[in-house]
Every structure is written in C-alpha cells, then in structure tokens.
Design an enzyme around this catalytic site. Sequence first.
Site, mmCIF file in Angstrom:
data_model
loop_
_atom_site.group_PDB
_atom_site.id
_atom_site.type_symbol
_atom_site.label_atom_id
_atom_site.label_comp_id
_atom_site.label_asym_id
_atom_site.label_seq_id
_atom_site.Cartn_x
_atom_site.Cartn_y
_atom_site.Cartn_z
ATOM 1 N N GLU A 231 0.832 -1.217 0.000
ATOM 2 C CA GLU A 231 0.000 0.000 0.000
ATOM 3 C C GLU A 231 0.864 1.264 0.000
ATOM 4 O O GLU A 231 0.494 2.287 0.590
ATOM 5 C CB GLU A 231 -0.966 0.006 1.195
ATOM 6 C CG GLU A 231 -2.005 -1.093 1.169
ATOM 7 C CD GLU A 231 -3.046 -0.935 0.070
ATOM 8 O OE1 GLU A 231 -3.120 0.160 -0.529
ATOM 9 O OE2 GLU A 231 -3.763 -1.907 -0.201
ATOM 10 N N GLY A 232 2.002 1.199 -0.654
ATOM 11 C CA GLY A 232 2.925 2.327 -0.692
ATOM 12 C C GLY A 232 3.995 2.179 0.361
ATOM 13 O O GLY A 232 3.728 2.335 1.558
#
Length: 594
Positions: free
Chosen positions: A442-443
């Site tokens: 998610e980053g």
Amino acid sequence: MAEYKAPLRDMRFVLNEVFEAGKLWASLPGVSEVVDPETADAILEEAAKLIEQEIAPLNREADEQGSTWDNGNVTAPEGFKAAYQAFCEGGWNGLGGNPEYGGMGMPKTLTAQVEEMLQAGSMAFGLAPMLTAGACLSINAHGSDELKQKYLPNMYSGIWSGAMDLTEPHAGTDLGIIRTKAIDNGDGSYDITGTKIFITWGEHDMAENIIHLVLAKLPDAPAGPKGISLFLVPKFMVNEDGSLGESNSLGCGSIEKKMGIKGSATCVMNFDNAKGWLVGELNQGLACMFTMMNYERLVVGIQALGAAEASYQNAVEYARERIQSRSPEGPKNPDKAADPIIVHPDVRRMLLTMRAQTEGARAFSTYVAQWLDIAKFSEDETTRKEANAMVALLTPVAKAFVSDKALETTIAGQQVFGGHGYIREWGQEQLVRDVRITQIYEGANGIQAMDLMGRKVVANGGQFLEVFAADVQSFINGCGDDMAEFIAPLQTQLQLLKEATAAVIEQSKTDANAIGAAANDYLHLFGYTAMAYMWARMAKVAEANKDGGEADFYQSKLKLARFFFQRELPKVQSFVNSIQAGSETLMALDADLF
C-alpha cells in the site's frame, strides 16, 4: 503462547472517553441513525468473541500450512473457509458498507476497532475482508448504479470477495508505466489484457466469485498516470438475473513464497481479453483508486497495530511466568529459585515501550478514523474541507509511522522471550515476519514519507499542518495546571515540528533534494508529535478519573503517559538534527563509490 484477547476495555477508553464517539456519531447525518454507544459496545463484544474463538486459533497453523496453488486453483489454509463463512454470515464483511446495498453503514471510528481485533487475530485471514472492503469503497464511490446494484450486495454479504489489481512486474509505485491494456468493445464492456503481481487473495476458494478492480490503459490514452482507467473484472461472469455464468478469461499463474502472511495467497494474475466494465470516468483510474487508499492505508497501520498488540500480550504473559535471576532490589519470590523476569528494569523498558507505542497507535488510528467520518458524513462544506485536509496529512503517518514502530514492538516482544522468541512454537517470530509487510505494501514507507513531506506539507506551504497544529493548540489551551507535566513538553514538541517544517520549506526553495533528504526523519518527528498529543489526551481523561472507580486502570494510563513523555519523546531531537543537516552529506558520495 498466549491466546489473543481483544483489548475491549482499552478500545472503549479511546472510543468513548478520549474521543467521545457517541457525541460525534450523534452529530453526523447518516451515522446517528445506525449506531450509538450501546450498539457499538454490543458490536465490539460480538466481534471479539468471533475473532478470539474462530479466527485467532487458526493463525499459527495457517502460517505453517500456507495457501496452496494447483493448476491455477488456490486453496486457503485449513479452517479459513469455514471461518470466512462464519465471519460473513455475521454481517462483518459489510460492517462499514453502504446500507442501500446491504451494508451496515457503521462509521470508521467503530470499524477501526473491529479491524484491529481481526488483524491481531490473523493478518493473513484479515486481508481477505480488508481487500473486499477496499474494492467496495471504490465501486460505491465511482461505479455506475448498475455496477453497484449488481456487485455490492454480494460483496457486502461475503458471497463474493474483492481484489485490487494494481502492481505489475515493472511498475510498482510508478503506476504511470503500467502495460495492461483495455480495448473498448463498443457495448459498454472492455477486453482487459495484461499481468498483475502481488495481488492479495486474487484467487482462493473461500468465496463463490472474486471481483477484481484492475488498472489498465486504452491504446489512445494519455501517457503516464493521466491515462490510467479502472475496470471491474469478475472471475465469473454475472448473468442478468444475478446468477454466475461462465468463467472470465483470467487466471492465477502462481502464488508467491513469502517471508510472512503465508496463510494468504499473493497471486500473479493473468488477464487475456477478460471482460471488464469501467469504474468511474475514462483516464480517472488513479482518482477512483485513491478513494479507497486513505482507508486502506489506515487499515495497514491498524494491521501493524494488531500484530504489535498480539506481541505485547504474548510478551507480558511470558514475562510474568518466566523466572530468571533475582530482582536488583532483592528476591521477590524467595520461595522460588528465581524471580519472574518482569522485575528486571530492561524487561520493563521493553514492555512499557511496546505498550506505550501500541496504545498510542490505537488512539491515533481512532483519531484519523474520526476525521474520515467527518469528511464523509458532515453536511458542512467548511468542516468537510478541514477534515479532508487532516485525512490527507495524517494518512501517511498512520500507515508508515505506526508500521515502523510496530516492527520495533514485535521485535521487542520477541526479545523478551530471549532464545524462545526465535522458536516458532511461541508465535513471536511469526508476528515479526507478518508485520514486516506493513512497511512495504500500500505504498512503501519511504514513499509515504515523501508524500507527507512533499505533497502534504511543502506543496501547500504547510497549510495542512496548520490545521493539525491548531487542533493540538486548542487542546493545550483547554488544559489546566494539573496537566502541566504533559502539556509543557507537548507545546515544545509542537513548536519543534513547526520549526522543522519551516526549515524544509525554506531548504526546498534552493535544493531539489531537500524534501527527499528530510522525509523519513520528518515522518518520525511528526509521528512522535502525534503520539504525544494522543498520550496527553489520554492522560487528561485519566487524570480526571484517577480517584474514582477503576482507579488502577486510570492510574496505569497516567504512568504510561509519563513513561512516554520522559523515555520515548526525547528521541525526537535526533530527527530534528538530521532534518537541519540538509541533503549535502546524503548526495556527496558519487554513485560509483557506493
């Protein structure tokens, strides 16, 4: 190995006493009709029973067994399918979903507590409903009425699950260079062709259908991220009457062998002219995706919090039972060969650090969830604008800082066990392996730090930070002399954050590397400031109740707050020094000399 017990009293403390969620919910249209404190309490009790009894006991064996792949078919670990059905039959899959399509419509401040329990019970299992909820958010926000009516009810019920297909072998963070293609069929559908990797629960046997949200580009789309569109691509086609039709042209080519979360299937997904339908507008795929990213990134932080809480529970139980050496003050258990290791200052240092970080993270995640609720449900435009600014600013901190500290916390829990912490049967080494992914997906956390420093602070001249600072200052101004031991260092910390912000904004005017050089240290400076704010808020409630009923509970909060302010908060000076140093020493060494 301790059995996981949901920390319901601590959750109620944060939810009802620190943030007064009942008042918030009563003020928000769309929320006041579906939940009040009594309903919320019943929801937390039932969620705790399900997770403690049905899901958490599966976690260790699921890690041993893992998901298995055979000729494109993925089988979840033993017990997962039955537990997933029980989870969905209880309505938990649609807890925060739109009531118009069968969801329960609960606010994020409440669902965040349930998510923590679920992730603490089993991160590998918890990823399945987490990804479905994320897909539902995007469909609900951007899908046509036809798509919402056709897919959301069965996704909220758990009959169908969801998956997010973003990453490609050559394109991780830089989604602008994806190669997956979409061809317009002229009838409202598109043919999707390409390969996606790292797709969590992209294939499994727990649900009847899997609804993929796939990023792709049309041949004539603009270059870069502005040309990305989002498509809904089901595993099985859905007939007009809602029944399942033939298989779509997609499949799972393999699953990854991973360091952790082994119970979950991390899939390579191949699309070969698979039928899909546009979600949102053409070339607006990233905007549609980012609708759910603030929620998903918060949940990743909550995942990390859950693992940290589980590690603490294991460690403190072990520290009370394991006898080793004598207390520095003399024997505490003279009738035994040694004292429990919880008497030793260094063991207490580890346990208190774990607990201070974990309880601070629980308060902070609830604080961010509060702003998400206000942004979503408030009818006042100015209030929503302020809330959206806070969400944008705080989300990277909730994801990256919390997961960074959670890794440290799970390692500390492992260290409490000594050699036994390295042995699989105690469960601590699994938590270390599982939580590690929260810093990456998610980053990755470096990207989160760059997002915070670059987009959320420097790009707007610190305007978002001013909103946060005003909120902290308002709290400070409302405290009396009895809170001086917490308010004085909080005020100092807020000033340090403001000064560091101004310094980087100034550096960035003449140094292109200034933002990247400061980003990681700034993220942690901000994180400790946010934690100090959370602990001050918790201390204020504890101070007001320390002499009444449950005196031990509130006194423990005060003692933990003092520990945080005296032993943890002073660490921020190193981040300030690094920020002030600028980028020169980072960039001085020629690449060939590394």
